[in-house]
Design an enzyme around this catalytic site. Structure first.
Site, PDB file in Angstrom:
ATOM      1  N   TYR A   1      -1.535   4.053  12.896  1.00 41.42           N
ATOM      2  CA  TYR A   1      -2.854   3.511  12.573  1.00 41.42           C
ATOM      3  C   TYR A   1      -3.511   3.091  13.981  1.00 41.42           C
ATOM      4  O   TYR A   1      -3.232   2.184  14.387  1.00 41.42           O
ATOM      5  CB  TYR A   1      -2.943   2.340  11.688  1.00 41.42           C
ATOM      6  CG  TYR A   1      -2.326   2.962  10.166  1.00 41.42           C
ATOM      7  CD1 TYR A   1      -2.322   4.239  10.003  1.00 41.42           C
ATOM      8  CD2 TYR A   1      -1.600   1.984   9.372  1.00 41.42           C
ATOM      9  CE1 TYR A   1      -1.767   4.820   8.760  1.00 41.42           C
ATOM     10  CE2 TYR A   1      -1.117   2.403   8.045  1.00 41.42           C
ATOM     11  CZ  TYR A   1      -1.004   3.769   7.800  1.00 41.42           C
ATOM     12  OH  TYR A   1      -0.480   4.278   6.817  1.00 41.42           O
TER      13      TYR A   1
ATOM     14  N   HIS B   1       7.597   7.455   8.096  1.00 38.45           N
ATOM     15  CA  HIS B   1       6.158   7.710   8.022  1.00 38.45           C
ATOM     16  C   HIS B   1       5.986   9.327   7.834  1.00 38.45           C
ATOM     17  O   HIS B   1       6.354   9.892   8.547  1.00 38.45           O
ATOM     18  CB  HIS B   1       5.215   7.134   8.944  1.00 38.45           C
ATOM     19  CG  HIS B   1       3.716   6.886   8.753  1.00 38.45           C
ATOM     20  ND1 HIS B   1       2.918   6.296   9.238  1.00 38.45           N
ATOM     21  CD2 HIS B   1       3.277   7.384   7.498  1.00 38.45           C
ATOM     22  CE1 HIS B   1       1.810   6.370   8.898  1.00 38.45           C
ATOM     23  NE2 HIS B   1       1.841   7.140   7.899  1.00 38.45           N
TER      24      HIS B   1
HETATM   25  P1  NAD Z   1      -8.012   3.425   0.189  1.00 34.08           P
HETATM   26  O1  NAD Z   1      -8.224   4.315  -0.943  1.00 34.08           O
HETATM   27  O2  NAD Z   1      -7.477   1.922  -0.132  1.00 34.08           O
HETATM   28  O3  NAD Z   1      -9.648   3.083   0.694  1.00 34.08           O
HETATM   29  C1  NAD Z   1      -9.769   2.418   1.889  1.00 34.08           C
HETATM   30  C2  NAD Z   1     -11.417   2.407   2.258  1.00 34.08           C
HETATM   31  O4  NAD Z   1     -11.944   1.750   1.038  1.00 34.08           O
HETATM   32  C3  NAD Z   1     -11.731   1.714   3.432  1.00 34.08           C
HETATM   33  O5  NAD Z   1     -12.701   2.287   3.862  1.00 34.08           O
HETATM   34  C4  NAD Z   1     -12.138   0.315   2.992  1.00 34.08           C
HETATM   35  O6  NAD Z   1     -13.115  -0.332   3.806  1.00 34.08           O
HETATM   36  C5  NAD Z   1     -12.820   0.712   1.399  1.00 34.08           C
HETATM   37  N1  NAD Z   1     -12.742  -0.498   0.509  1.00 34.08           N
HETATM   38  C6  NAD Z   1     -11.434  -1.267   0.391  1.00 34.08           C
HETATM   39  N2  NAD Z   1     -11.816  -1.912  -0.803  1.00 34.08           N
HETATM   40  C7  NAD Z   1     -13.180  -1.564  -1.276  1.00 34.08           C
HETATM   41  C8  NAD Z   1     -13.965  -2.005  -2.330  1.00 34.08           C
HETATM   42  N3  NAD Z   1     -13.479  -2.920  -3.010  1.00 34.08           N
HETATM   43  N4  NAD Z   1     -14.963  -1.433  -2.499  1.00 34.08           N
HETATM   44  C9  NAD Z   1     -15.456  -0.531  -1.442  1.00 34.08           C
HETATM   45  N5  NAD Z   1     -15.003   0.028  -0.645  1.00 34.08           N
HETATM   46  C10 NAD Z   1     -13.759  -0.585  -0.307  1.00 34.08           C
HETATM   47  O7  NAD Z   1      -7.242   4.310   1.532  1.00 34.08           O
HETATM   48  P2  NAD Z   1      -6.581   3.756   2.529  1.00 34.08           P
HETATM   49  O8  NAD Z   1      -6.776   2.467   3.473  1.00 34.08           O
HETATM   50  O9  NAD Z   1      -5.864   5.071   3.158  1.00 34.08           O
HETATM   51  O10 NAD Z   1      -4.949   3.282   1.579  1.00 34.08           O
HETATM   52  C11 NAD Z   1      -4.428   1.932   1.590  1.00 34.08           C
HETATM   53  C12 NAD Z   1      -3.471   1.805   2.430  1.00 34.08           C
HETATM   54  O11 NAD Z   1      -2.244   2.374   2.137  1.00 34.08           O
HETATM   55  C13 NAD Z   1      -3.572   1.972   3.933  1.00 34.08           C
HETATM   56  O12 NAD Z   1      -4.295   1.228   4.804  1.00 34.08           O
HETATM   57  C14 NAD Z   1      -2.106   2.159   4.290  1.00 34.08           C
HETATM   58  O13 NAD Z   1      -1.542   0.975   4.504  1.00 34.08           O
HETATM   59  C15 NAD Z   1      -1.308   2.766   3.083  1.00 34.08           C
HETATM   60  N6  NAD Z   1      -1.329   4.232   3.215  1.00 34.08           N
HETATM   61  C16 NAD Z   1      -0.261   4.817   3.650  1.00 34.08           C
HETATM   62  C17 NAD Z   1      -0.024   6.376   3.685  1.00 34.08           C
HETATM   63  C18 NAD Z   1       1.169   6.526   4.326  1.00 34.08           C
HETATM   64  O14 NAD Z   1       2.059   5.794   4.485  1.00 34.08           O
HETATM   65  N7  NAD Z   1       1.725   7.936   4.614  1.00 34.08           N
HETATM   66  C19 NAD Z   1      -1.001   6.985   3.568  1.00 34.08           C
HETATM   67  C20 NAD Z   1      -2.164   6.387   2.826  1.00 34.08           C
HETATM   68  C21 NAD Z   1      -2.230   4.992   2.942  1.00 34.08           C
END
Ligand code: NAD
Length: 330
Positions: A57, A120
């Site tokens: 990230y 990952h």
């Molecule tokens: P997400 O679906 O959580 O969406 C994040 C987006 O939504 C950001 O722009 C954030 O600012 C916004 N947001 C958060 N809360 C909100 C709300 N209440 N209202 C409106 N907008 C809001 O997607 P993500 O961040 O990609 O996934 C969550 C976490 O999961 C990642 O940060 C990461 O830590 C993990 N992840 C891991 C993998 C992997 O290991 N391959 C892949 C995807 C995600």
């Protein structure tokens, strides 16, 4: 009130809402570090204790920033990071790379251990290497006391299920496979990890921004038609007097076998909104209407990783798609 669950068979008690740190790598917008620090402290004060990050990230930026803002708070949280993916197209799942790379992660995170170390995006590696070299290297790191538990993350459910049913892992994280736009996580992965006592982590309840007002970011792999439906769904929720993100997170929190749902956050406003989901109730009628709005693009699966690891290919010697075990489209 925050709720907690044990992560599978581990001793890690994780909050049902987890703090996703990909926004700390400027993945969505450029980060305001002061606000990010306040956000992390607010989240911890409100009981969110599970934090997930990766050297990928922002290419080390997220780990470095998280390490800074966690000063004095490291021992209040369950900290997860990852190894093996170091850039958009930079993967190295060799034992040497993950061992050395993880030492660099510890330095950035300003700690001498993590609670969970995950491989990952396993689909970008060869199955044999992940099982025979990468995971044993993670066990070595665990034996050295630098990681309490180990896990895997990725997008294709078949490969995650295949690994979790072949070798012991403590957790499996998948993303965009169980939320208001897609529910196929349960077709293959959930039953297997449940049977084996592996901790299930569901990430991206907002479908990586697609289910939010600003919509999916440019890099989002969904096709334009799916992004357009996301915009319509946001408007539809508004006409019902609902905030879509709250409904979307509530839907994920209702899953009985998920230990933590990881949502990406970088502002106190989002933490507050996401905490509201804890006390809200699912509006089943609205959820069904949203499902209808996605139409044939519900459960849409985009390509990720090596073709041989894709959900469309053979897993366990069976073609899951053809046999109807895996309800994927696209
Ligand atoms: P997400 O679906 O959580 O969406 C994040 C987006 O939504 C950001 O722009 C954030 O600012 C916004 N947001 C958060 N809360 C909100 C709300 N209440 N209202 C409106 N907008 C809001 O997607 P993500 O961040 O990609 O996934 C969550 C976490 O999961 C990642 O940060 C990461 O830590 C993990 N992840 C891991 C993998 C992997 O290991 N391959 C892949 C995807 C995600």
């Amino acid at each position: 009130m925050m709720e907690y669950k044990l992560l599978g068979s581990t001793e890690l008690l994780v909050s049902k809402i987890g703090f996703g740190c990909s926004p700390f790598g400027d993945v969505y917008n450029s980060l305001d570090l002061v606000e990010a620090q306040r956000t992390v402290h607010m989240a911890i004060d409100k009981g969110i204790n599970f934090f997930d990050v990766s050297p990928y990230y922002g290419i080390t930026l997220a780990e470095e920033r998280l390490g800074k803002v966690l000063a004095g708070k490291r021992h209040h949280i369950v900290l997860a990071t990852k190894c093996g993916r170091y850039g958009f197209a930079d993967f190295d799942y060799s034992a040497r790379a993950v061992i050395d790379g993880f030492d660099a992660s510890l330095l950035r995170l300003k700690t001498d251990y993590v609670d969970l170390l995950q491989v990952h995006d396993v689909e970008f590696g060869a199955y044999e290497q992940i099982v025979e070299e990468t995971l044993p290297a993670l066990r070595q790191i665990q034996a050295a006391g630098k990681a309490r538990y180990i896990g895997i993350t990725g997008y294709p459910l078949g490969m995650l299920a295949r690994i979790a049913s072949s070798v012991p892992v403590d957790s499996v994280l998948t993303y965009c496979r169980h939320n208001l736009a897609s529910t196929d996580m349960d077709n293959v992965l959930s039953p297997i990890v449940k049977r084996r006592g592996v901790g299930l982590i569901n990430a991206s309840p907002l479908h990586m921004g697609l289910l939010t007002e600003p919509g999916a970011p440019d890099w989002h792999p969904a096709p334009p038609e799916l992004k357009e439906i996301g915009r319509q769904v946001v408007q539809f929720a508004k006409t019902r007097g609902l905030r879509l993100s709250t409904q979307a997170l509530r839907f994920c929190l209702d899953h009985p076998d998920v230990c933590s749902t990881l949502v990406g956050m970088s502002t106190r406003k989002h933490v507050a909104w996401n905490l509201e989901a804890l006390n809200s109730v699912s509006d089943k009628e609205v959820q069904l209407e949203i499902r209808d709005m996605f139409g044939h693009l519900f459960n849409y699966v985009w390509p990720s990783g090596r073709p041989e690891n894709s959900d469309h290919k053979t897993c366990f010697g069976h073609n899951l798609h053809v046999e109807g075990l895996l309800n994927v489209k696209g």
